[in-house]
Design a protein around this motif. Sequence first.
Motif, short mmCIF file in Angstrom:
data_model
loop_
_atom_site.label_atom_id
_atom_site.label_comp_id
_atom_site.label_asym_id
_atom_site.label_seq_id
_atom_site.Cartn_x
_atom_site.Cartn_y
_atom_site.Cartn_z
N CYS A 143 32.64 49.89 34.75
CA CYS A 143 31.77 50.29 35.90
C CYS A 143 32.43 51.01 37.28
O CYS A 143 33.62 51.08 37.18
N LYS A 144 31.44 51.56 37.82
CA LYS A 144 31.95 52.51 38.83
C LYS A 144 31.70 51.79 40.18
O LYS A 144 30.91 50.67 40.38
N GLU A 145 32.60 52.23 41.25
CA GLU A 145 32.14 51.46 42.67
C GLU A 145 30.97 51.67 43.01
O GLU A 145 30.18 52.64 42.89
N ILE A 176 30.27 45.96 42.21
CA ILE A 176 31.75 46.42 42.14
C ILE A 176 32.24 46.88 43.53
O ILE A 176 31.52 48.06 44.00
N ARG A 177 33.02 46.53 44.07
CA ARG A 177 33.38 46.89 45.45
C ARG A 177 34.47 48.29 45.38
O ARG A 177 34.34 49.16 46.05
N ARG A 178 35.54 48.15 44.68
CA ARG A 178 36.68 48.83 44.41
C ARG A 178 37.48 48.58 43.04
O ARG A 178 37.54 47.93 42.41
N LYS A 179 37.81 49.93 42.87
CA LYS A 179 38.58 50.28 41.61
C LYS A 179 40.04 50.49 42.12
O LYS A 179 40.13 51.58 42.60
N LEU A 180 40.78 49.66 42.06
CA LEU A 180 42.33 49.87 42.49
C LEU A 180 43.08 50.71 41.59
O LEU A 180 42.94 50.80 40.17
N PRO A 181 44.18 51.18 42.05
CA PRO A 181 45.32 52.05 41.06
C PRO A 181 45.66 51.44 40.05
O PRO A 181 45.86 52.00 39.11
N ASN A 182 46.06 50.14 40.24
CA ASN A 182 46.32 49.43 38.83
C ASN A 182 45.38 48.94 37.90
O ASN A 182 45.67 48.28 37.01
N GLN A 183 44.28 49.43 38.33
CA GLN A 183 43.01 49.19 37.21
C GLN A 183 42.34 47.76 37.40
O GLN A 183 41.24 47.50 36.83
N SER A 184 42.87 47.14 38.57
CA SER A 184 42.34 45.78 38.82
C SER A 184 40.78 46.02 39.25
O SER A 184 40.70 47.15 40.13
N VAL A 185 39.89 45.31 39.63
CA VAL A 185 38.46 45.52 39.96
C VAL A 185 38.22 44.37 40.97
O VAL A 185 38.48 43.22 40.81
N VAL A 186 37.68 44.89 41.93
CA VAL A 186 37.39 44.13 43.15
C VAL A 186 35.84 43.83 43.24
O VAL A 186 35.14 45.16 43.37
N VAL A 187 35.32 42.70 42.78
CA VAL A 187 33.97 42.52 42.73
C VAL A 187 33.49 41.53 43.79
O VAL A 187 34.35 40.77 44.41
N ARG A 188 32.22 41.68 44.29
CA ARG A 188 31.65 40.74 45.23
C ARG A 188 30.90 39.85 44.54
O ARG A 188 29.81 39.93 43.80
N SER A 197 41.94 41.13 37.50
CA SER A 197 43.02 41.91 36.73
C SER A 197 42.16 42.86 35.64
O SER A 197 41.34 42.34 35.21
N PRO A 198 43.08 43.84 35.11
CA PRO A 198 42.52 44.55 34.30
C PRO A 198 42.11 43.66 32.79
O PRO A 198 41.15 44.08 32.02
N GLU A 199 43.02 43.01 32.68
CA GLU A 199 42.94 42.13 31.18
C GLU A 199 41.61 41.30 31.35
O GLU A 199 40.88 41.41 30.55
N ILE A 200 41.50 40.58 32.53
CA ILE A 200 40.40 39.75 32.45
C ILE A 200 39.04 40.66 32.80
O ILE A 200 38.00 40.44 32.01
N ALA A 201 39.04 41.75 33.40
CA ALA A 201 37.99 42.61 33.84
C ALA A 201 37.44 43.21 32.50
O ALA A 201 36.22 43.31 32.01
N GLY A 202 38.51 43.35 31.62
CA GLY A 202 37.84 44.06 30.04
C GLY A 202 37.48 42.93 29.47
O GLY A 202 36.67 43.48 28.45
N SER A 203 37.22 41.72 29.66
CA SER A 203 36.65 40.79 28.85
C SER A 203 35.62 40.40 29.34
O SER A 203 34.72 39.60 28.67
N ILE A 204 35.10 40.79 30.71
CA ILE A 204 33.69 40.43 30.92
C ILE A 204 32.99 41.53 30.65
O ILE A 204 32.81 42.58 31.13
N LEU A 205 31.70 41.22 29.82
CA LEU A 205 30.83 42.14 29.33
C LEU A 205 29.65 42.08 30.31
O LEU A 205 29.08 40.88 30.65
N VAL A 206 29.15 43.24 30.80
CA VAL A 206 27.95 43.36 31.84
C VAL A 206 26.94 44.37 31.38
O VAL A 206 27.16 45.04 30.51
#
Length: 210
Positions: A143-145, A176-188, A197-206
Amino acid sequence: MLPSTFEDYLEAVLTITGNSGQSATLQEIAAALGTEREATGTTIASLVEEGYLERATDDAVRLTEKGLSVASVVARKHRVLQCFLTEMLGVDADAASKEACTLEHDISDETIDRLSSYMDGAQPPTGYMGHCLGRDACTLLDCKEGDTVRVATIRGPRRHRRLLDLGIFPGEVVQIRRKLPNQSVVVRVKGCDIAISPEIAGSILVESCP
């Protein structure tokens, strides 16, 4: 034990305000529950009198500590039940949410705890691939910010409990609020910003919201 109607109202206020401590108007509550404004006002007045809500303005209320305690328990039951129905049984997210609304009032805390633990180690039924995903389905990592998406399914049952506690489950809308340099995703979610974390974010299908 509160009547189920009262629990529905407290849960609705929590859903509208999140954990921000902000207030919800009678109009917002009535819209969330599909009730008439007059009936909503009567029930709200009772909850204020019982100490579960407090007046913020003449037309808005907020949860008291007592009300937040009840609302949080009911909301957790709803999340666990909805996740079980969608992820384990393959029920459509909207239908699962309605079923969860019915079941959440009578099921015990102990049963919810056991159901949550079961999902941590259980695998979906053979041949079941979760929510029927549209062509635009992707993971949170893709996803994009600024995107607003709906959670379709979660890969890896052992991640369910942590995500449920965060309010992320099938059918929930997240931004999707922010995409961090370490690939973590900040969501509201429900008014709160959560880093995933990237590992968890990659397991959530949207998928895109309609």
